[in-house]
Design a protein around this motif. Structure first.
Motif, PDB file in Angstrom:
ATOM      1  N   PRO A 243     -14.613 -78.552  54.059  1.00  0.00           N
ATOM      2  CA  PRO A 243     -14.780 -77.639  52.877  1.00  0.00           C
ATOM      3  C   PRO A 243     -13.591 -77.397  52.269  1.00  0.00           C
ATOM      4  CG  PRO A 243     -16.306 -77.005  54.434  1.00  0.00           C
ATOM      5  CD  PRO A 243     -15.123 -77.886  55.275  1.00  0.00           C
ATOM      6  N   CYS A 244     -12.809 -76.741  52.951  1.00  0.00           N
ATOM      7  CA  CYS A 244     -11.144 -76.208  52.230  1.00  0.00           C
ATOM      8  C   CYS A 244     -10.592 -77.386  51.709  1.00  0.00           C
ATOM      9  CB  CYS A 244     -10.345 -75.646  53.342  1.00  0.00           C
ATOM     10  SG  CYS A 244     -11.068 -74.239  54.199  1.00  0.00           S
TER      11      CYS A 244
ATOM     12  N   ALA B 289      -9.769 -78.166  47.573  1.00  0.00           N
ATOM     13  CA  ALA B 289      -8.434 -78.156  47.095  1.00  0.00           C
ATOM     14  C   ALA B 289      -8.339 -79.702  46.190  1.00  0.00           C
ATOM     15  CB  ALA B 289      -7.493 -78.244  48.174  1.00  0.00           C
ATOM     16  N   TRP B 290      -9.114 -80.544  46.637  1.00  0.00           N
ATOM     17  CA  TRP B 290      -8.906 -81.903  46.061  1.00  0.00           C
ATOM     18  C   TRP B 290      -9.541 -81.759  44.851  1.00  0.00           C
ATOM     19  CZ3 TRP B 290      -5.974 -86.117  46.106  1.00  0.00           C
ATOM     20  CH2 TRP B 290      -5.304 -86.223  47.182  1.00  0.00           C
ATOM     21  N   PHE B 291     -11.075 -81.237  44.700  1.00  0.00           N
ATOM     22  CA  PHE B 291     -11.624 -80.958  43.556  1.00  0.00           C
ATOM     23  C   PHE B 291     -10.901 -80.321  42.694  1.00  0.00           C
ATOM     24  CE2 PHE B 291     -14.802 -78.762  40.682  1.00  0.00           C
ATOM     25  CZ  PHE B 291     -15.552 -80.161  40.412  1.00  0.00           C
ATOM     26  N   VAL B 292     -10.229 -79.284  42.854  1.00  0.00           N
ATOM     27  CA  VAL B 292      -9.582 -78.307  41.891  1.00  0.00           C
ATOM     28  C   VAL B 292      -8.527 -79.179  41.444  1.00  0.00           C
ATOM     29  CG1 VAL B 292      -8.074 -76.317  41.609  1.00  0.00           C
ATOM     30  CG2 VAL B 292     -10.261 -76.315  42.643  1.00  0.00           C
ATOM     31  N   PHE B 293      -7.845 -79.787  42.131  1.00  0.00           N
ATOM     32  CA  PHE B 293      -6.723 -80.755  41.779  1.00  0.00           C
ATOM     33  C   PHE B 293      -7.049 -81.850  40.832  1.00  0.00           C
ATOM     34  CE2 PHE B 293      -4.422 -84.790  42.538  1.00  0.00           C
ATOM     35  CZ  PHE B 293      -3.098 -84.504  41.951  1.00  0.00           C
ATOM     36  N   LEU B 294      -8.148 -82.684  41.096  1.00  0.00           N
ATOM     37  CA  LEU B 294      -8.632 -83.672  40.229  1.00  0.00           C
ATOM     38  C   LEU B 294      -9.148 -83.294  39.173  1.00  0.00           C
ATOM     39  CD1 LEU B 294     -10.321 -85.824  42.828  1.00  0.00           C
ATOM     40  CD2 LEU B 294      -8.024 -86.349  41.998  1.00  0.00           C
TER      41      LEU B 294
ATOM     42  N   LEU C  19     -22.374 -71.513  55.321  1.00  0.00           N
ATOM     43  CA  LEU C  19     -22.531 -72.986  55.381  1.00  0.00           C
ATOM     44  C   LEU C  19     -21.796 -73.765  56.511  1.00  0.00           C
ATOM     45  CD1 LEU C  19     -22.274 -74.151  51.648  1.00  0.00           C
ATOM     46  CD2 LEU C  19     -24.420 -73.734  52.827  1.00  0.00           C
ATOM     47  N   VAL C  20     -20.746 -73.250  56.850  1.00  0.00           N
ATOM     48  CA  VAL C  20     -19.735 -73.809  57.929  1.00  0.00           C
ATOM     49  C   VAL C  20     -20.614 -73.294  59.372  1.00  0.00           C
ATOM     50  CG1 VAL C  20     -17.857 -73.434  59.249  1.00  0.00           C
ATOM     51  CG2 VAL C  20     -17.711 -73.906  56.829  1.00  0.00           C
ATOM     52  N   ASN C  21     -20.990 -71.990  59.328  1.00  0.00           N
ATOM     53  CA  ASN C  21     -21.762 -71.658  60.561  1.00  0.00           C
ATOM     54  C   ASN C  21     -22.968 -72.576  60.852  1.00  0.00           C
ATOM     55  OD1 ASN C  21     -20.643 -69.188  62.324  1.00  0.00           O
ATOM     56  ND2 ASN C  21     -20.079 -68.436  60.087  1.00  0.00           N
ATOM     57  N   ARG C  22     -23.869 -72.840  59.562  1.00  0.00           N
ATOM     58  CA  ARG C  22     -25.191 -73.554  59.716  1.00  0.00           C
ATOM     59  C   ARG C  22     -24.580 -74.875  60.198  1.00  0.00           C
ATOM     60  NH1 ARG C  22     -29.850 -71.968  57.288  1.00  0.00           N
ATOM     61  NH2 ARG C  22     -30.759 -73.802  58.216  1.00  0.00           N
ATOM     62  N   TRP C  23     -23.520 -75.610  59.716  1.00  0.00           N
ATOM     63  CA  TRP C  23     -23.099 -76.813  60.122  1.00  0.00           C
ATOM     64  C   TRP C  23     -22.806 -76.954  61.385  1.00  0.00           C
ATOM     65  CZ3 TRP C  23     -18.395 -79.725  57.510  1.00  0.00           C
ATOM     66  CH2 TRP C  23     -18.703 -81.335  57.846  1.00  0.00           C
TER      67      TRP C  23
END
Length: 323
Positions: free
Chosen positions: A228-229, A233-238, A268-272
């Motif tokens: 998720p991290c 980061a990639w979404f913000v950069f793109l 969400l990470v804990n659920r994952w």
């Protein structure tokens, strides 16, 4: 004999350079006393010649100063290198005199190489100083890690090297890609290169941690927590780099997304990974050990959404006015 302007204009370059005959010079000067156009043309020619002369002289001065600076830098670099040799020789003599092995001598030598990479290399290298300095600093730092690891019989070399390399890349790679020759080589892909290298080094660092701790659980949890991290980061950069929209709108989307991610990521990470955990409750009138975390996360979410919405509206309104 009177000359017309066309003939004088042909003779003016020779007259200005003082390479015409005396007869021609006299005729040109006679014409110039009565012709303002040709006189103005002569002044312009002399002004251009003076500018060219001054430009040539300035280039020569800068070239001489650059050569002088390089010579002085080389001398200073050599002097600093000589100073660095003093503690190296002292350590070597003491090491041999005490009958000890040369292990800690190599540690001192490697440490001095790190210092030399930051002080001597920038002075000695005529071109691409930034890349040479960063490259030699990184190499000497890894050499120091290796020597210490061998001396202490440790198994942490790859862990520390991968971690430090990732940190150096995050801090200094954005500057390195704007230095020649990387700037010309990468062209418009400098930002994409930085993101790709940082992502690769992050994965390498996490892999080195997994090998060092030798825990199967880490190998299962690390990708789920890291993904998720990296995705954010990639979404913000793109979005910032490649989406063609108003800057305020981009800032609004990124601000809102950051607030939403910060609020829901842990849940969400804990659920994952199979851990049941509920979303934090919002109790703004009750602040204690049990409620402070949830209240702060809710306030951060609300604040980011409000600021993000305001920025997005500002961007949309500004775009509409431009149209």
């Amino acid at each position: 004999m009177k000359l017309n302007c066309n003939v004088v204009k042909d003779l003016l370059p020779l007259y200005a350079d003082q390479i015409c005959s005396e007869e021609s010079r006299g005729l040109v000067e006679e014409h110039l006393t009565d012709c303002t156009d040709c006189s103005a043309l002569l002044r312009q020619m002399r002004s251009e010649e003076m500018e060219n002369s001054l430009e040539t002289e300035a280039v020569d001065v800068l070239h001489r100063q650059a050569k002088l600076f390089k010579r002085k830098s080389a001398v200073i670099g050599a002097a600093i290198a000589g100073i660095f040799m003093i503690p190296v020789l002292v350590c070597l003599i003491v090491n041999l005199a005490t009958g000890a092995a040369l292990d800690w001598f190599f540690i001192v030598l490697a440490a001095l190489l790190v210092a030399a990479s930051l002080s001597i290399v920038p002075l000695m290298m005529p071109d691409h100083k930034l890349l040479w300095t960063m490259g030699t600093f990184t190499a000497s730092l890894f050499l120091l890690f290796g020597v210490i690891c061998i001396y202490t019989r440790g198994t942490w070399f790859f862990l520390v090297s991968a971690t430090v390399l990732f940190g150096l890349s995050v801090c200094f790679l954005p500057f390195a890609v704007y230095a020649q020759p990387l700037k010309s080589l990468l062209g418009d892909y400098k930002g994409l290169t930085v993101m790709a290298v940082d992502t690769f080094l992050y994965i390498l660092m996490m892999s080195a941690i997994g090998v060092y701790v030798k825990s199967p659980e880490f190998g299962q949890l690390a990708p789920k927590i890291s993904f998720p991290c990296l995705l954010l980061a990639w979404f913000v950069f793109l979005l910032i780099r490649y989406v063609n929209c108003n800057g305020f709108l981009k800032a609004g989307i990124c601000t809102t997304l950051t607030g939403v991610y910060g609020f829901f990521a842990n849940y969400l990470v804990n659920r994952w990974i199979g851990v049941e955990r509920s979303l934090p409750a919002f109790q703004p009138l009750i602040w204690n050990v049990d409620t402070v975390d949830g209240n702060i996360r809710w306030l951060a979410l609300i604040g980011c959404c409000v600021v993000g919405l305001a920025l997005a509206v500002r961007g949309i309104v500004g775009k509409a006015k431009e149209i």
